[in-house]
Write a protein that holds these residues in place. Structure first.
Motif, PDB file in Angstrom:
ATOM      1  N   LYS A 282       0.849  -1.196   0.000  1.00 15.07           N
ATOM      2  CA  LYS A 282       0.000   0.000   0.000  1.00 15.07           C
ATOM      3  C   LYS A 282       0.882   1.242   0.000  1.00 15.07           C
ATOM      4  N   LYS A 283       0.600   2.126  -0.956  1.00 14.63           N
ATOM      5  CA  LYS A 283       1.389   3.352  -1.064  1.00 14.63           C
ATOM      6  C   LYS A 283       0.898   4.389  -0.060  1.00 14.63           C
ATOM      7  N   LYS A 284       1.787   5.277   0.223  1.00 15.01           N
ATOM      8  CA  LYS A 284       1.417   6.370   1.107  1.00 15.01           C
ATOM      9  C   LYS A 284       0.419   7.279   0.396  1.00 15.01           C
ATOM     10  N   SER A 285      -0.614   7.670   1.074  1.00 22.43           N
ATOM     11  CA  SER A 285      -1.651   8.498   0.463  1.00 22.43           C
ATOM     12  C   SER A 285      -1.407   9.984   0.671  1.00 22.43           C
ATOM     13  N   ARG A 286      -0.388  10.315   1.375  1.00 24.86           N
ATOM     14  CA  ARG A 286      -0.088  11.730   1.612  1.00 24.86           C
ATOM     15  C   ARG A 286       1.343  12.025   1.218  1.00 24.86           C
ATOM     16  N   ASN A 287       1.538  13.154   0.739  1.00 21.98           N
ATOM     17  CA  ASN A 287       2.887  13.600   0.376  1.00 21.98           C
ATOM     18  C   ASN A 287       3.419  14.500   1.484  1.00 21.98           C
ATOM     19  N   GLY A 288       4.540  14.147   2.036  1.00 24.02           N
ATOM     20  CA  GLY A 288       5.083  14.895   3.169  1.00 24.02           C
ATOM     21  C   GLY A 288       5.389  16.332   2.834  1.00 24.02           C
ATOM     22  N   LEU A 289       5.965  16.530   1.653  1.00 19.88           N
ATOM     23  CA  LEU A 289       6.318  17.899   1.278  1.00 19.88           C
ATOM     24  C   LEU A 289       5.075  18.757   1.095  1.00 19.88           C
ATOM     25  N   ALA A 290       4.033  18.182   0.450  1.00 18.90           N
ATOM     26  CA  ALA A 290       2.799  18.931   0.248  1.00 18.90           C
ATOM     27  C   ALA A 290       2.160  19.315   1.575  1.00 18.90           C
ATOM     28  N   CYS A 291       2.157  18.366   2.514  1.00 16.92           N
ATOM     29  CA  CYS A 291       1.587  18.661   3.829  1.00 16.92           C
ATOM     30  C   CYS A 291       2.366  19.769   4.533  1.00 16.92           C
ATOM     31  N   LEU A 292       3.684  19.718   4.368  1.00 16.87           N
ATOM     32  CA  LEU A 292       4.511  20.744   4.997  1.00 16.87           C
ATOM     33  C   LEU A 292       4.205  22.120   4.410  1.00 16.87           C
TER      34      LEU A 292
ATOM     35  N   VAL B 252       1.660  27.451   4.723  1.00 17.32           N
ATOM     36  CA  VAL B 252       0.706  28.429   4.208  1.00 17.32           C
ATOM     37  C   VAL B 252      -0.343  28.771   5.248  1.00 17.32           C
ATOM     38  N   MET B 253      -0.842  27.728   5.932  1.00 17.22           N
ATOM     39  CA  MET B 253      -1.846  27.976   6.957  1.00 17.22           C
ATOM     40  C   MET B 253      -1.279  28.824   8.090  1.00 17.22           C
ATOM     41  N   ALA B 254      -0.023  28.534   8.430  1.00 16.73           N
ATOM     42  CA  ALA B 254       0.603  29.313   9.497  1.00 16.73           C
ATOM     43  C   ALA B 254       0.796  30.767   9.069  1.00 16.73           C
TER      44      ALA B 254
ATOM     45  N   GLY C 257      -0.968  36.452   8.941  1.00 14.28           N
ATOM     46  CA  GLY C 257      -1.485  37.619   8.231  1.00 14.28           C
ATOM     47  C   GLY C 257      -2.818  38.083   8.788  1.00 14.28           C
ATOM     48  N   VAL C 258      -3.682  37.107   9.092  1.00 13.34           N
ATOM     49  CA  VAL C 258      -4.979  37.466   9.666  1.00 13.34           C
ATOM     50  C   VAL C 258      -4.796  38.159  11.008  1.00 13.34           C
ATOM     51  N   ALA C 259      -3.871  37.630  11.797  1.00 11.46           N
ATOM     52  CA  ALA C 259      -3.625  38.237  13.104  1.00 11.46           C
ATOM     53  C   ALA C 259      -3.087  39.664  12.960  1.00 11.46           C
ATOM     54  N   TYR C 260      -2.180  39.849  11.959  1.00 14.93           N
ATOM     55  CA  TYR C 260      -1.593  41.175  11.764  1.00 14.93           C
ATOM     56  C   TYR C 260      -2.652  42.186  11.336  1.00 14.93           C
ATOM     57  N   PHE C 261      -3.419  41.818  10.290  1.00 16.35           N
ATOM     58  CA  PHE C 261      -4.435  42.748   9.809  1.00 16.35           C
ATOM     59  C   PHE C 261      -5.555  42.927  10.827  1.00 16.35           C
TER      60      PHE C 261
END
Length: 570
Positions: free
Chosen positions: A207-217, A222-224, A229-233
């Protein structure tokens, strides 16, 4: 003897011989299947006289033995060692018979693959006796073929081979895995395979991994960043709405500074310029003070002389005062002579200074090519000192102010596309169109009359004009010549005696150039005259302008105009 017939011409086999491929048990079995149909090897074109149809016989000439060399010699020794019989060397050029395979005896069975020994070679000793070495104990030994009774059937599962070597997977953190607790031990094989069953033992894919580590990172970063940015504005919004921005106190110091506000600048842009020049302490404080302005006035473009270290409220109040606005405002329809005088006054220069600069440096102020080279022009800048408001700082040079006016005119004329549309109106170019617009501006007097006044100009310029015989006969041209602004210019007979190329009572057609600096409305009317047959007009009062087709009708309208003047006390 086996149940398979041995065909003649079998050659010695060796694992290093590329002609025989893999020489394990599978290779030998495939070889026997190939030769079981009685294929015969011939020496030349002769049939082997010693051939037994139920045996395999090896024939090899001396020349072939010479080619094979040591490889055949070693193969023959191994064959005799396995069969337990001594092979008679083949004579040069004659085929030699081989003995039939012997029954399985003492762990030995003849496969019929004995190869001819080179001439003069001796057979090795029996490997199962005490005299010969144990070939099966050496790395060069190969598993002997099995008798028919011990052969494995085709449907019998083959012995398990070592699984193919796989490239090691890149190490991943459990955070980016599928959440399987077994992933953490480094063994990628499923649990069922380790217990002796399951798909893993049958060669199923892992079974292959269903998630890509780099993409998750990346997503996490981006979320961080988005959260930051939301906190700043959010903080900026809260600070602007609920927090007090830093501000100075009082009316400022004795040090003054000039700040130029460009046309169309908004509150934050103005505040940024003030902060940059040290007038106010923060943008937020100035914008907040501007929003609290009780008069609701907006700050105009211009050059303002302000104190450093002013409170935001004091700065807003000072910029709303017209006396503090160092701007030069040029009304529509004014002549260049009037504008030169206003520049001298604004810059506190000797009267006539700006006019001298304009005439001396006209070719360096940015005029387009189509506005130069016209004969009998009184002022080359007439029509290009565009009516608008210009910031004029103290100490500025006259040529800088004139360049800014010419640049504004070029911009506006480019937007109206007068260079392209002039010829569609029967004119020779944009210079004549600008001249028409300058007459519309001063003759029309009111903007709501501009379109009809423009039609009167074009009708009088027509070659078939019998009312004025191709003359414009505008009083405004006489005032331009005399540098006056009066309604009583004299009789027609006296006016035609004035010798000047700008005298429209004497010449036919347009003047050599514009007689004023028209605004956008007058230029648009010159581009789009209202259709009509009119040749005359007179303004009775501010709200009424009367247009007529014939001279008789026009004279009646003039009489009415005179009565209006008497009643108004003019």
């Amino acid at each position: 003897m086996t149940e398979y017939g041995r065909g003649p011409g079998s050659e010695p086999w060796h694992p290093e011989d590329p002609a025989h491929g893999h020489q394990g048990w599978e290779g030998q079995q495939a070889y026997h299947q190939q030769t079981q149909y009685g294929q015969q090897a011939q020496y030349g074109n002769q049939q082997d006289p010693y051939q037994d149809p139920y045996q395999q016989q090896s024939q090899q000439g001396y020349g072939d033995q010479q080619d094979h060399g040591d490889q055949q010699h070693r193969a023959g020794q191994e064959s005799e060692a396995r069969s337990g019989h001594h092979q008679v060397p083949a004579q040069q050029g004659y085929p030699q018979p081989t003995y039939a395979g012997q029954p399985y005896d003492n762990g030995t069975w003849d496969t019929g693959q004995q190869a001819a020994m080179p001439y003069g070679a001796h057979a090795p000793a029996d490997p199962y006796g005490a005299q010969g070495p144990d070939l099966y104990g050496t790395p060069e030994a190969y598993p002997p073929p099995q008798p028919p009774g011990r052969r494995r059937s085709e449907t019998e599962p083959r012995p398990e081979q070592d699984p193919p070597r796989e490239e090691p997977e890149e190490e991943s953190h459990p955070f980016f895995s599928d959440g399987d607790p077994d992933d953490g031990d480094g063994d990628d094989e499923p649990a069922a395979s380790r217990r002796g069953g399951g798909q893993g033992r049958r060669g199923g894919k892992k079974k292959k991994k269903s998630r890509n580590g780099l993409a998750c990172l990346v997503v996490a970063l981006v979320m961080a960043g988005g959260a930051s940015g939301v906190a700043y504005f959010g903080y900026q919004f809260w600070q602007g709405r609920f927090g007090e921005a830093p501000d100075f106190a009082g009316d400022g110091t004795s040090e003054t500074v000039q700040v130029e506000i460009p046309k169309g600048a908004g509150g934050y842009e103005i505040a940024a310029l003030l902060v940059e020049n040290g007038v106010v302490k923060s943008q937020g404080a100035f914008v907040s003070a501007q929003e609290k302005n009780p008069n609701g006035k907006s700050i105009q473009d211009g050059v303002y002389t302000l104190r450093k270290g002013m409170s935001a409220a004091s700065a807003v109040e000072a910029m709303l005062d017209p006396e503090n606005r160092n701007a030069l405002t040029i009304p529509e329809g004014k002549r260049s002579a009037y504008i030169y005088a206003q520049i001298d006054k604004k810059l506190e220069l000797k009267p006539g200074t700006t006019e001298s600069v304009a005439k001396a440096k006209a070719s360096t102020l940015g005029l387009p090519a189509w506005a130069t080279g016209h004969p009998d022009v009184k002022d080359p800048l007439e029509g290009f000192l565009f009516p608008a408001s210009y910031p004029v700082a103290k100490g500025a040079k006259p040529e800088d102010v004139l360049k800014r006016m010419v640049a504004r005119a070029n911009t506006e004329y480019g937007r109206l596309d007068i260079e392209t549309k002039a010829k569609s109106l029967g004119l020779r170019g944009p210079w004549e169109l600008l001249t028409v617009a300058s007459m519309v501006q001063v003759e029309g007097k009111y903007k709501h009359d501009f379109d009809k006044v423009s039609r009167v100009v074009y009708n009088r310029l027509k070659p078939n004009n019998i009312e004025t015989v191709g003359r414009l006969e505008f009083d405004s041209t006489i005032n331009y010549i005399k540098e006056e602004s009066t309604l009583d210019v004299g009789t027609v007979a006296d006016l035609r005696k004035i010798d000047d190329p700008y005298n429209t009572y004497d010449i036919k057609g347009l003047t050599p150039g514009p007689i004023s600096n028209p605004g956008v409305d007058a230029i648009r009317s010159a581009l789009n005259p209202t259709p009509g047959p009119w040749y005359y007009f007179v303004s009775i009062n501010e709200d009424k302008t009367v247009f007529s087709v014939t001279n008789e009708e026009h004279n009646r309208n003039v009489e009415q105009y005179e009565k209006e003047r008497e009643n108004s006390g003019q």
